[in-house]
Write a protein that holds these residues in place. Structure first.
Motif, short mmCIF file in Angstrom:
data_model
loop_
_atom_site.label_atom_id
_atom_site.label_comp_id
_atom_site.label_asym_id
_atom_site.label_seq_id
_atom_site.Cartn_x
_atom_site.Cartn_y
_atom_site.Cartn_z
N PRO A 86 -8.27 4.61 1.85
CA PRO A 86 -8.84 4.42 3.21
C PRO A 86 -10.34 4.91 3.43
CG PRO A 86 -7.15 6.14 3.06
CD PRO A 86 -7.19 5.34 1.89
N ALA A 87 -10.71 5.86 2.71
CA ALA A 87 -12.03 6.37 2.64
C ALA A 87 -12.93 5.73 2.49
CB ALA A 87 -12.23 7.56 1.64
N TRP A 88 -12.81 4.41 2.08
CA TRP A 88 -13.64 3.25 1.76
C TRP A 88 -14.13 2.78 3.55
CZ3 TRP A 88 -15.89 1.55 -2.40
CH2 TRP A 88 -16.91 0.26 -2.31
N ASP A 89 -13.15 2.69 4.41
CA ASP A 89 -13.65 2.28 5.61
C ASP A 89 -14.34 3.27 6.41
OD1 ASP A 89 -12.03 -0.20 5.50
OD2 ASP A 89 -10.19 0.39 6.22
N ARG A 109 -19.23 3.20 5.41
CA ARG A 109 -20.58 2.79 5.97
C ARG A 109 -20.75 3.78 7.20
NH1 ARG A 109 -19.36 -2.24 6.28
NH2 ARG A 109 -21.02 -3.32 4.63
N PRO A 110 -20.15 3.95 8.20
CA PRO A 110 -20.48 5.19 9.21
C PRO A 110 -21.11 6.44 8.47
CG PRO A 110 -18.59 4.17 9.78
CD PRO A 110 -18.71 3.86 8.48
N ALA A 111 -20.30 6.82 7.36
CA ALA A 111 -20.84 8.02 6.63
C ALA A 111 -22.15 7.89 6.06
CB ALA A 111 -19.98 8.48 5.39
N LEU A 114 -27.30 6.99 11.88
CA LEU A 114 -26.27 7.21 12.91
C LEU A 114 -26.66 8.64 13.32
CD1 LEU A 114 -23.63 6.02 14.25
CD2 LEU A 114 -22.46 7.27 12.46
N ALA A 115 -26.57 8.90 14.58
CA ALA A 115 -26.89 10.06 15.27
C ALA A 115 -25.69 10.95 14.91
CB ALA A 115 -26.96 9.94 16.65
N PRO A 116 -25.97 12.40 14.85
CA PRO A 116 -24.98 13.38 14.23
C PRO A 116 -23.86 13.36 15.46
CG PRO A 116 -27.27 14.19 14.04
CD PRO A 116 -27.33 12.85 14.64
N GLU A 117 -24.25 13.12 16.78
CA GLU A 117 -23.30 13.06 17.95
C GLU A 117 -22.24 11.96 17.93
OE1 GLU A 117 -27.41 11.61 19.87
OE2 GLU A 117 -26.32 13.41 18.42
N ASP A 118 -22.96 10.78 17.22
CA ASP A 118 -22.00 9.55 17.19
C ASP A 118 -21.20 9.60 15.96
OD1 ASP A 118 -23.01 8.28 19.44
OD2 ASP A 118 -24.48 7.37 18.18
N TRP A 119 -21.80 10.51 14.71
CA TRP A 119 -20.70 10.74 13.62
C TRP A 119 -19.80 11.66 13.94
CZ3 TRP A 119 -18.72 9.17 9.41
CH2 TRP A 119 -18.41 10.22 8.49
N SER A 120 -19.93 12.77 14.70
CA SER A 120 -18.89 13.49 15.16
C SER A 120 -17.79 12.86 15.92
CB SER A 120 -19.62 14.84 16.02
OG SER A 120 -20.47 15.64 15.16
N THR A 121 -18.33 12.05 16.84
CA THR A 121 -17.32 11.38 17.77
C THR A 121 -16.49 10.58 16.95
OG1 THR A 121 -18.75 11.18 19.70
CG2 THR A 121 -17.09 9.46 19.54
N VAL A 154 -9.47 11.56 5.46
CA VAL A 154 -10.00 12.90 5.14
C VAL A 154 -8.98 13.93 5.57
CG1 VAL A 154 -12.32 11.80 5.43
CG2 VAL A 154 -11.08 12.66 7.56
N PRO A 155 -9.29 15.33 5.11
CA PRO A 155 -8.26 16.22 5.90
C PRO A 155 -8.74 16.65 6.88
CG PRO A 155 -9.76 17.00 3.78
CD PRO A 155 -10.22 15.65 4.30
N ALA A 156 -7.66 17.18 7.73
CA ALA A 156 -7.53 17.17 9.17
C ALA A 156 -8.56 18.09 9.78
CB ALA A 156 -5.99 17.59 9.59
N ASP A 157 -9.27 19.04 8.73
CA ASP A 157 -10.43 19.92 9.10
C ASP A 157 -11.08 20.44 7.86
OD1 ASP A 157 -8.71 21.97 8.03
OD2 ASP A 157 -7.77 22.48 9.82
N GLY A 158 -12.28 20.99 8.07
CA GLY A 158 -12.94 21.30 7.03
C GLY A 158 -14.02 20.29 6.53
N ASP A 159 -14.40 20.45 5.19
CA ASP A 159 -15.27 19.43 4.66
C ASP A 159 -14.80 18.02 4.45
OD1 ASP A 159 -17.62 18.36 3.86
OD2 ASP A 159 -17.76 19.60 2.08
N PRO A 160 -15.26 16.81 4.96
CA PRO A 160 -14.77 15.73 4.92
C PRO A 160 -15.38 14.90 3.37
CG PRO A 160 -16.24 15.41 6.74
CD PRO A 160 -16.25 16.89 6.30
#
Length: 355
Positions: A256-259, A262-264, A272-279, A292-298
């Motif tokens: 599923p990480a493949w999906d 592209r945004p990554a 892609l603006a940092p705020e849009d990536w965070s959203t 990705v993990p529920a928290d931490g580094d994706p």
């Protein structure tokens, strides 16, 4: 547009009009509208009906399974369901599917891009158990086709080397071997730094990301869209219905990480603006997305898909530039420059072994 393409567009428009227009009533319909016309997908709309001719080399059995997935009750509210297509009187050169019209993302209003909604839909898709056996997600295969397309376009764009004025008739001109050329290349690819960086980025990917091996377990058996970008979302019913995912040509089971790749990739390249990536990332996690993990580094989970989608995007850009005899635009150049950075990464920074 070739005669064959014109015929396909005409036939799709006729089919869509026939299904959207009530029988035995005066016709006041607008002419069918071509939404896309490429060898891998021709899309024509008439009224509230959209007809799509898929690529001629499509695996029809796999496509039927993917379209059935969009119709499955388990995916209601996530995928746009298809319409029932009448059986053709004779087999068609390209398989055809029918869909209800939806309202797409407005490309002129990037501030209204539904990043949170896209992430929520992906998370729900990834959490859903496949309702029946499905083919593999085609994301890596599509990346491989992009690189092959670049190679073919650049070979066609190759320039005959100037003749050595000291050479005599019958002399054979010996050219240095291009290290990026593959066996069977009729003409070595141009030794352009952009081309070489794309190919170096491609070679740095693990075999599964190049479509040469299955994705590694565990976690590679989730339902995936396979080609996520904002053009794959519509509101249905138009114009104000909920957002749904469309275009099932590359859907299937896989990582599923493949999906999210592209945004990554866009975020890493500065598109892609940092705020849009965070959203996007926060909404995916809030919806319980498993990629990705529920928290931490994706990034340990996203690194390979993001690199693969970077290479794919840059390869398509270079193919278009060669075909259209132009330089890359600003967005294309950013993705090409990202490939150059990928090509310089030491192996220990890759999340999987390069092969």
């Amino acid at each position: 547009m070739t005669t064959t393409q014109t015929s396909v567009v005409h036939d799709l428009g006729t089919l869509a009009h026939r299904l959207s227009h009530p029988a035995r009533t005066p016709c006041v319909c607008e002419p069918p509208q071509v939404l896309a016309d490429r060898p891998d997908g021709t899309v024509v709309r008439s009224g509230a009906i959209v007809a799509k001719a898929h690529a001629a080399d499509t695996d029809r059995e796999a496509l039927a399974a993917r379209i059935a997935l969009a119709a499955a009750p388990q995916l209601a509210g996530i995928l746009l369901p298809p319409l029932t297509a009448p059986e053709p009187a004779v087999p068609t050169a390209r398989p055809v599917s029918l869909w209800p019209l939806g309202a797409p993302v407005d490309p002129t209003d990037p501030g209204a891009a539904p990043w949170a909604e896209a992430a929520d839909l992906l998370a729900r898709l990834h959490r859903t158990e496949p309702p029946f056996p499905l083919p593999p997600m085609r994301g890596p295969a599509k990346a491989a086709r992009a690189v092959a397309r670049m190679r073919a376009a650049l070979r066609g764009d190759a320039i005959t080397p100037p003749r050595d004025p000291a050479a005599e008739p019958g002399d054979v001109i010996a050219l240095p071997r291009d290290p990026a050329a593959e066996p069977g290349d009729a003409i070595a690819l141009p030794r352009d730094p952009a081309v070489l960086s794309v190919l170096a980025g491609w070679r740095s990917l693990p075999a599964w990301a190049r479509g040469e091996a299955p994705a590694p377990a565990p976690g590679a058996d989730a339902l995936c869209h396979g080609d996520l970008h904002l053009g794959q979302l519509v509101r249905h019913p138009a114009p104000d219905g909920p957002w749904l995912l469309i275009d099932m040509d590359d859907a299937g089971v896989g990582d599923p990480a493949w999906d999210l790749g592209r945004p990554a990739a866009w975020y890493a390249a500065g598109l892609l603006a940092p705020e849009d990536w965070s959203t996007f990332l926060d909404a995916y996690r809030a919806a319980g997305g498993p990629a990705v993990p529920a928290d931490g580094d994706p990034w340990p989970a996203l690194d390979v898909p993001a690199r693969a989608l970077t290479v794919q995007t840059a390869a398509v850009a270079l193919a278009k530039c060669a075909t259209e005899q132009r330089d890359p635009d600003d967005h294309e150049q950013l993705m090409i420059e990202s490939c150059a950075r990928i090509a310089t990464l030491p192996p220990e920074l890759a999340t999987g072994p390069a092969s």
